[in-house]
Design a protein around this motif. Structure first.
Motif, PDB file in Angstrom:
ATOM      1  N   PHE A   1      16.145  -0.242  20.052  1.00  0.00           N
ATOM      2  CA  PHE A   1      14.888   0.455  20.317  1.00  0.00           C
ATOM      3  C   PHE A   1      14.130   0.819  19.050  1.00  0.00           C
ATOM      4  CE2 PHE A   1      18.464   3.350  20.508  1.00  0.00           C
ATOM      5  CZ  PHE A   1      18.111   4.382  19.651  1.00  0.00           C
ATOM      6  N   GLU A   2      14.825   1.042  17.917  1.00  0.00           N
ATOM      7  CA  GLU A   2      14.115   1.397  16.684  1.00  0.00           C
ATOM      8  C   GLU A   2      13.394   0.174  16.125  1.00  0.00           C
ATOM      9  OE1 GLU A   2      15.992   3.839  13.625  1.00  0.00           O
ATOM     10  OE2 GLU A   2      17.633   4.159  15.035  1.00  0.00           O
TER      11      GLU A   2
ATOM     12  N   MET B   1      11.408   2.779   8.249  1.00  0.00           N
ATOM     13  CA  MET B   1      10.638   1.596   8.633  1.00  0.00           C
ATOM     14  C   MET B   1      11.355   0.269   8.372  1.00  0.00           C
ATOM     15  SD  MET B   1       8.111   3.016   9.972  1.00  0.00           S
ATOM     16  CE  MET B   1       7.208   1.532  10.374  1.00  0.00           C
ATOM     17  N   GLU B   2      12.304   0.250   7.438  1.00  0.00           N
ATOM     18  CA  GLU B   2      12.949  -1.008   7.061  1.00  0.00           C
ATOM     19  C   GLU B   2      14.456  -0.928   7.237  1.00  0.00           C
ATOM     20  OE1 GLU B   2      10.450  -3.217   3.656  1.00  0.00           O
ATOM     21  OE2 GLU B   2      11.600  -1.501   2.951  1.00  0.00           O
ATOM     22  N   TYR B   3      15.040  -2.030   7.710  1.00  0.00           N
ATOM     23  CA  TYR B   3      16.497  -2.098   7.807  1.00  0.00           C
ATOM     24  C   TYR B   3      17.080  -2.370   6.420  1.00  0.00           C
ATOM     25  CZ  TYR B   3      15.547  -7.150   8.045  1.00  0.00           C
ATOM     26  OH  TYR B   3      15.104  -8.428   7.802  1.00  0.00           O
ATOM     27  N   ALA B   4      18.325  -1.998   6.232  1.00  0.00           N
ATOM     28  CA  ALA B   4      19.008  -2.216   4.960  1.00  0.00           C
ATOM     29  C   ALA B   4      19.414  -3.672   4.823  1.00  0.00           C
ATOM     30  CB  ALA B   4      20.239  -1.315   4.864  1.00  0.00           C
TER      31      ALA B   4
ATOM     32  N   ASN C   1      12.902  -5.490  14.253  1.00  0.00           N
ATOM     33  CA  ASN C   1      12.522  -6.478  13.236  1.00  0.00           C
ATOM     34  C   ASN C   1      13.728  -7.286  12.777  1.00  0.00           C
ATOM     35  OD1 ASN C   1       9.870  -5.601  13.340  1.00  0.00           O
ATOM     36  ND2 ASN C   1      10.072  -4.229  11.588  1.00  0.00           N
ATOM     37  N   LEU C   2      14.858  -6.614  12.574  1.00  0.00           N
ATOM     38  CA  LEU C   2      16.088  -7.299  12.165  1.00  0.00           C
ATOM     39  C   LEU C   2      16.511  -8.313  13.220  1.00  0.00           C
ATOM     40  CD1 LEU C   2      18.650  -7.709  10.426  1.00  0.00           C
ATOM     41  CD2 LEU C   2      19.613  -5.690  11.535  1.00  0.00           C
ATOM     42  N   MET C   3      16.503  -7.916  14.497  1.00  0.00           N
ATOM     43  CA  MET C   3      16.935  -8.822  15.561  1.00  0.00           C
ATOM     44  C   MET C   3      15.972  -9.999  15.724  1.00  0.00           C
ATOM     45  SD  MET C   3      19.774  -7.666  16.453  1.00  0.00           S
ATOM     46  CE  MET C   3      20.494  -6.207  15.724  1.00  0.00           C
ATOM     47  N   ASN C   4      14.666  -9.726  15.635  1.00  0.00           N
ATOM     48  CA  ASN C   4      13.686 -10.818  15.723  1.00  0.00           C
ATOM     49  C   ASN C   4      13.883 -11.818  14.591  1.00  0.00           C
ATOM     50  OD1 ASN C   4      11.884 -10.492  18.044  1.00  0.00           O
ATOM     51  ND2 ASN C   4      11.352  -8.540  17.115  1.00  0.00           N
TER      52      ASN C   4
END
Length: 121
Positions: A33-34, A105-108, A39-42
């Motif tokens: 949901f986050e 806003m950004e994944y690691a 974005n990471l999954m896409n």
């Protein structure tokens, strides 16, 4: 961007921190949901379909040193923008260097080296 350095393959992976360990071969369904993890999954789904699952210690604010590559097997976008995914644990890896700590806003991201579990024993 891949290299082999005294062991398994080295590459940069997006990280999904969890309060659990994903074992190789284990199935891990997730409800994403986050926005940063959407974005990471896409990115994973459109690319090589993998990302790193690493245990995150909220007390020390650090990632564990060893994680598991998750292979994205099922990807289902929902009407509200959330995503249902099903993943399978793949190879284990060592976190060599966190290249992006992650924010709201950004994944690691981190440079990781895969561990060759087949040669042991």
């Amino acid at each position: 961007e891949e290299a082999v350095v005294g062991g398994g393959k080295v590459e940069e992976l997006g990280l999904f921190p969890l309060g659990l360990v994903l074992n190789p071969g284990a199935i891990l369904p997730l409800h994403i949901f986050e926005m940063r993890y959407r974005n990471l999954m896409n990115k994973a789904w459109e690319g090589d379909r993998k990302f790193g699952v690493v245990m995150f210690n909220t007390e020390t604010n650090q990632f564990a040193r060893v994680g598991t590559c998750a292979n994205l097997m099922r990807f289902q976008p929902l009407s509200d923008g959330k995503i249902q995914v099903v993943n399978e644990g793949g190879e284990r890896f060592r976190v060599l260097n966190v290249t992006r700590k992650g924010s709201a806003m950004e994944y690691a991201k981190a440079v990781v080296q895969y561990i060759d579990d087949t040669s042991e024993g």
